[in-house]
Design an enzyme around this catalytic site. Structure first.
Site, PDB file in Angstrom:
ATOM      1  N   SER A 115       0.865  -1.123   0.115  1.00 25.36           N
ATOM      2  CA  SER A 115      -0.054   0.050  -0.005  1.00 25.36           C
ATOM      3  C   SER A 115       0.992   1.414  -0.137  1.00 25.36           C
ATOM      4  O   SER A 115       1.959   1.190   0.467  1.00 25.36           O
ATOM      5  CB  SER A 115      -0.952   0.119   1.209  1.00 25.36           C
ATOM      6  N   TYR A 117      -2.287   0.255  10.006  1.00 28.68           N
ATOM      7  CA  TYR A 117      -2.670  -0.509   8.769  1.00 28.68           C
ATOM      8  C   TYR A 117      -1.149   0.015   7.877  1.00 28.68           C
ATOM      9  O   TYR A 117      -0.587  -1.422   7.139  1.00 28.68           O
ATOM     10  CB  TYR A 117      -3.822   0.071   8.020  1.00 28.68           C
ATOM     11  N   LYS A 139     -16.988  -1.076   0.864  1.00 25.91           N
ATOM     12  CA  LYS A 139     -16.049  -0.391   1.583  1.00 25.91           C
ATOM     13  C   LYS A 139     -16.404   0.734   2.750  1.00 25.91           C
ATOM     14  O   LYS A 139     -15.802   1.233   3.323  1.00 25.91           O
ATOM     15  CB  LYS A 139     -14.933   0.030   0.775  1.00 25.91           C
TER      16      LYS A 139
END
Length: 333
Positions: free
Chosen positions: A120, A145, A184
């Site tokens: 990411s 994250y 999401k």
């Protein structure tokens, strides 16, 4: 058989779409853990051989009885993860984003199976060190994250060649938008939220420029259309299966051109055939100090690896998303 974890997610389901429609491949093992009541629809148009819950995959690979299926596995595309940047339970992030990924990597290494996984752009933190995928060691993510993804990237780079899959790549996805993101909710793209907010209220709310030098709505992101993101992954898969793999490594997947949230929201409303209208609001407290004001992928490494297909422009990607999906009775790809 090609295993696609996170196959009912946004990027995973579009990878499956590429494999179905562009390569004619339907011998797919889709792996996921669906919790949203409508997320199954990401699979409604897909052709695949089997579906497994994510908690079943490792035992199936290691101890299952279908040995023929296991020896027929051509590659693992690992898109499954906790992807919410707001996830506060770090133990969950460690288990899902680190340990699970390490176990899959190890199985692929032991069984000589190519492995491709999702990293990411959140690993880059506030961007003070830039967005160059040539070196990642000194990065400082802004949330748990991002750190979980960065930890796994670092772990991968420490593995010796004999402890690694024959072909592998990690992909630092930048701001992906497009069809099949509807489950999401808050973490869906600003393109999706713009369409819904503008449809319901006649305006789109964007953050004020709370950082010096940043005007209202002018926070910048490298927005990449999900079809392009999936195409890069499939390109690496193809090179591996053709026995001419692209160089192993960690790669940015963006467009290389930052655009503002104002640009994105304007493109959505224009794509709907409406005059744009934007309202500016304060940033929520839980994002302050943990927010990226600018991202722009360095694409040099990806191009050098042989991926030279042009990325879709923001305006063209948004137009396709809005007119061919969001405005249709069936918005799923």
């Amino acid at each position: 058989m090609i295993v696609v974890t996170g196959g009912a997610g946004m990027i995973g389901s579009i990878i499956a779409w590429h494999l179905n429609t562009k390569l004619g491949r339907d011998n797919l093992m889709i792996v996921d853990h669906i919790t949203h009541e409508a997320q199954w629809q990401n699979l409604a148009h897909r052709q695949y051989a089997q579906y497994l819950d994510k908690d079943q995959l490792l035992s199936w690979l290691q101890n299952g009885t279908e040995s023929k299926a296991r020896t027929d596995i051509e590659a693992v595309i690992h898109m499954g993860a906790i992807s919410a940047t707001t996830e506060r339970d770090f133990n969950k992030l460690v288990e899902s984003n680190i340990h699970y990924s390490q176990n899959l990597w190890t199985w692929c290494a032991d069984n000589n199976v190519p492995f491709f996984y999702a990293s990411s752009a959140a690993t880059y933190g506030d961007g003070n060190l830039g967005y160059d995928d040539a070196s990642i060691e000194n990065l400082r993510p802004l949330n748990g994250y991002g750190y979980s993804k960065h930890f796994f990237d670092q772990w991968v780079l420490r593995q010796e060649a004999e402890d690694s899959p024959p072909a592998w790549a990690g992909f630092k996805f930048f701001n992906v938008y497009g069809p099949n993101e509807y489950h999401k909710e808050r973490m869906a793209s600003v393109a999706f939220h713009t369409f819904n907010q503008f449809s319901q209220t006649g305006t789109m709310k964007l953050f004020k420029g709370t950082k010096a030098g940043v005007e209202d709505g002018m926070q910048m992101r490298d927005f990449v259309y999900v079809k392009d993101a999936a195409d890069v992954v499939v390109h690496f898969l193809n090179t591996a299966l053709s026995n001419k793999p692209a160089p192993n490594g960690i790669y940015n997947i963006g467009t290389g051109k930052a655009r503002s949230f104002k640009d994105l929201a304007t493109a959505v409303m224009t794509g709907m055939g409406k005059a744009p209208h934007i309202t500016y609001i304060d940033m929520p407290a839980d994002l302050q100090g943990k927010y990226q004001y600018f991202t722009e992928a360095s694409m040099t490494k990806l191009i050098a690896a042989g991926y030279v297909t042009p990325f879709t422009s923001l305006e063209d990607g948004v137009k396709d998303y809005v007119q061919n999906y969001l405005m249709q009775a069936d918005p799923y790809c």
